[in-house]
Structures are given as structure tokens and as C-alpha cells.
Write an enzyme that holds these catalytic residues in place. Sequence first.
Site, PDB file in Angstrom:
ATOM      1  CB  CYS A 134      36.372  56.232  -0.847  1.00  0.00           C
ATOM      2  SG  CYS A 134      37.084  57.426   0.284  1.00  0.00           S
ATOM      3  CB  CYS A 149      42.715  54.612   0.365  1.00  0.00           C
ATOM      4  SG  CYS A 149      42.550  54.869   2.114  1.00  0.00           S
ATOM      5  CE1 TYR A 152      54.636  79.904   4.811  1.00  0.00           C
ATOM      6  CE2 TYR A 152      56.873  79.129   5.206  1.00  0.00           C
ATOM      7  CZ  TYR A 152      55.976  79.864   4.461  1.00  0.00           C
ATOM      8  OH  TYR A 152      56.427  80.550   3.360  1.00  0.00           O
ATOM      9  CG  ASP A 158      55.639  71.871   8.534  1.00  0.00           C
ATOM     10  OD1 ASP A 158      55.419  71.466   7.383  1.00  0.00           O
ATOM     11  OD2 ASP A 158      55.138  71.350   9.543  1.00  0.00           O
ATOM     12  CB  CYS A 204      52.804  68.225   3.198  1.00  0.00           C
ATOM     13  SG  CYS A 204      52.236  69.814   2.590  1.00  0.00           S
TER      14      CYS A 204
END
Length: 454
Positions: free
Chosen positions: A77, A80, A313, A383, A410
Site C-alpha cells: 500500500c 504508510c 486559504y 495555511d 503541510c
Amino acid sequence: MKKNDLFTVTIEDMSEDGAGIGRTDGYTWFVKDTVIGDVVEAGVTKMKKNYGFARLAKIITPSPCRVEPKCPVARQCGGCQLQAMSYEEQLRFKERKIRNNLSRLGGIPADQIPMEPIMGMEDPWRYRNKAQFPFGKNKNGEIITGFYAGRTHAIIEHEDCLLGIEENKEILDIIRNFMKEYKIEPYDETTHTGLVRHALIRKGFATGELMVCLVINGKKLPAAGELAKRLQTVPGMTSISCSVNREKTNVIMGREIINIWGPGYINDRIGEVKYRISPLSFYQVNPVQTKKLYETALEFAGLKGGETVWDLYCGIGTISLFLAQKAGKVYGVEIVPQAIDDARENARLNHMENVEFFVGKAEEVLPEQYEKNHIRADVIVVDPPRKGCDEKCLETIVKMQPERLVYVSCDSATLARDVKYLQEKGYELSRVRGCDMFGQSVHVETAALLINKK
């Protein structure tokens, strides 16, 4: 060396995307699924002039930081990247990532970065309040759902992601059985046929309210009322809808939402602030860590009660309303009209009258309000999405000369780029703190405070 050749290498570092980095005779290798300190046997997959990529074939000596991944499909996957690494080491990796970006891309000497300890999670599992599951078929023609394998659109069949809520499995079972019974086909992106593309599932952690939104390649879902009846058996089910997406695109959600049952939204709370969340709303996926991040942003803003604050934002007003608890006036800007509808409703829900929201691009609304209406700013909070702030937006921030600028990011690489620009224009990086919102993955949120030196 050529493709599939095996070699032994010691992993000395990790890349931004979580691949282990090792060297043989001065040549650099990127080896997925390895951890700093591992000695491994790896197989060549691709070679460039100065570096190459390899797959993990065998662990010869495991790193002291290596742990057994909890998830049975962790390697296949793409979600992670760090599950084989102890959580303490994950936090060190993320702190190092922020520091390296600020030093390398932001031009700040590493020993002069005002880093504060990263905010880790007490329990880095079952923290995601949102998941989007693609639907497809396996080799036997059975309907499956799960997650895409890394860098592909091949579905790894797995309904109980350990980062997600426990209700996901039950909800996906109901949808899959319903599709089988009513002969509803999953979407096939190669032929652009089939109906059900994705299931979006959201949960309000503070309220327990659940939302299901099926993304469909068509105008309506057959027997939608029957599906709604079955989904209502799941405790907490509050909102069931469809999102119409008939485009040949990787974008998951369509713009049109058809409500099937319930009010069309769920409610949640972060701290004392209530939020209404509709299917298209941006809302942070980790509510426990979001509270820590927003409290940090509020602390960095240093509000005394009379300040004018701009939140750029702003999404559904999550940070705006946090700031409004302490500010004189808050102006929020967001490009998505539905998000601003939610933001205005959220202000009303919280009886906050000192907040005003604008629909539009931050780089257009901010100059217009500053130049035409002479709205100033004591504090600006940004942000932005992963690509960082637009240059025109940064230029206007500098023109407005706020005393403090709080930057929530982020992606610490674009944060570093924007910090470099702002430092050249008279701002100084005063505080930086990471917040681990995405345990087991390489991603990390960062809050930074820049002070106007003038």
C-alpha cells in the site's frame, strides 16, 4: 550493475519520501521499505548516472529503529511509508526534514533555526477522520475496495486501514454487498465505464457523527434509498450522499452533490469551536493533533484582543474561528465557494460576529481589499496548499506590513522557499514547530512565526 542484480548496502539516511539512502563505492542508492541503520540485500530496479533505485530483497542486519509493521499490506500500500520505523524515530525524521528544508532551501544556518520540539501523538493509530476508498475488481471479477499501491492505480484490497476509523470496514461491507445484490458495477478508469468510483467516509471525533458520500460516474445511484436504509444501521450515521464525477480525471470528488439522506453535513468540534462539514469541505484529517496545531498558531499570533487578522486559504474557517476567540476582527479568504458557505455557517453556529469571509484567490482578494478598501492587518495567518503561497500573495503581505505572520504548512520545502522570500523583505523567522498529523507517513505539518523587523 544492471537491473535485478543484488548488492549489499548499509542505510545511512532517508529521503523526503521515506526511501532509505545508502552508498556503494560513492554511488547513491534509494531503497524503499528500509530504515536508517539497516544492512540489506537490495535488487537494482533503475540506474541513473549518479544514483539508482533498488527494491528491498532481504534484511541482513535490522536497524535498532526497525519495528514490525502492524498492517499486513504495509509494503504494498502506498499510504504508510514509515510503518517499519519506531514512532520515536519517525518524529526525529520529521523534525530533521523541517530543519534540513529551512537550512537548504530557506538559506538559514542549521544552528540558527529556532526549532521547538515536535508535537507527537500519544497513539499514532486510528487517527484519520476521513478516508477515500476506490472501488474496482480483482482478477476473479469480484468487487473490491482498498487503497492504491504506491505510484499506481492498482487497488490493494484492504478495508480496515489501521490509520482509519473502525467503522470503515462495516460501511464498505454494506456498500460492496449492496453493489453485488443490485448488480452495480465499480468504475473502470481504462474504459471509463461502471458507476461507483470511490466511497468518502468521514467521522466527527467529538460528536461521533458519520458521513458517507459515494462518488459516481453517472447522474444517479439505483436503489439509493435501500443503500441509505442499510447504512443507517451503523451507529452515528448522519449524512448519506452522492458526488457526481463523470470526468476522465484523477480528481476524486465531483462538484455536484446529490443528497440521499440526512442534512448533507456532519458536525464536529475542535476545542470550544464547532464546525459543520459537508462532503467537499477541507477539514484536517487528524482532529487531536489539529487542536495542538491551531493552539500553536493562536499562541504564535500573540493576540491581545483588538487586532485585525487575515486568514488566507481559510477553508471552512477552522483557523479563522480559533483566531476570532482572541482577535478584534478576522477576515478569511478561500477560493472554494462551498467552503465559504460552511465557514459563514460555522461562524453563525459559534455566535462569532467578528469574522468576515471572502470567496476568491488570496492573491486577488488581499490586494483588492488592501488597495481599494484600505483594510490593514496586524497579523496574517496563511495555511496554503502543498505548493505554498502565490508570489503575488506574498508581495501583498509584505506591502501590508503585518507585525506578525503565522505560516501553517503541510510541506516544509515550500515553507522554506517562502520564508527565504519573506526574510529578504524584512521579516525574521522567530519560532518553528512541527506537528505530527500523519503518523506512519512521511508528511508533517509545521507552524512558523515570522516577525516584522521594521
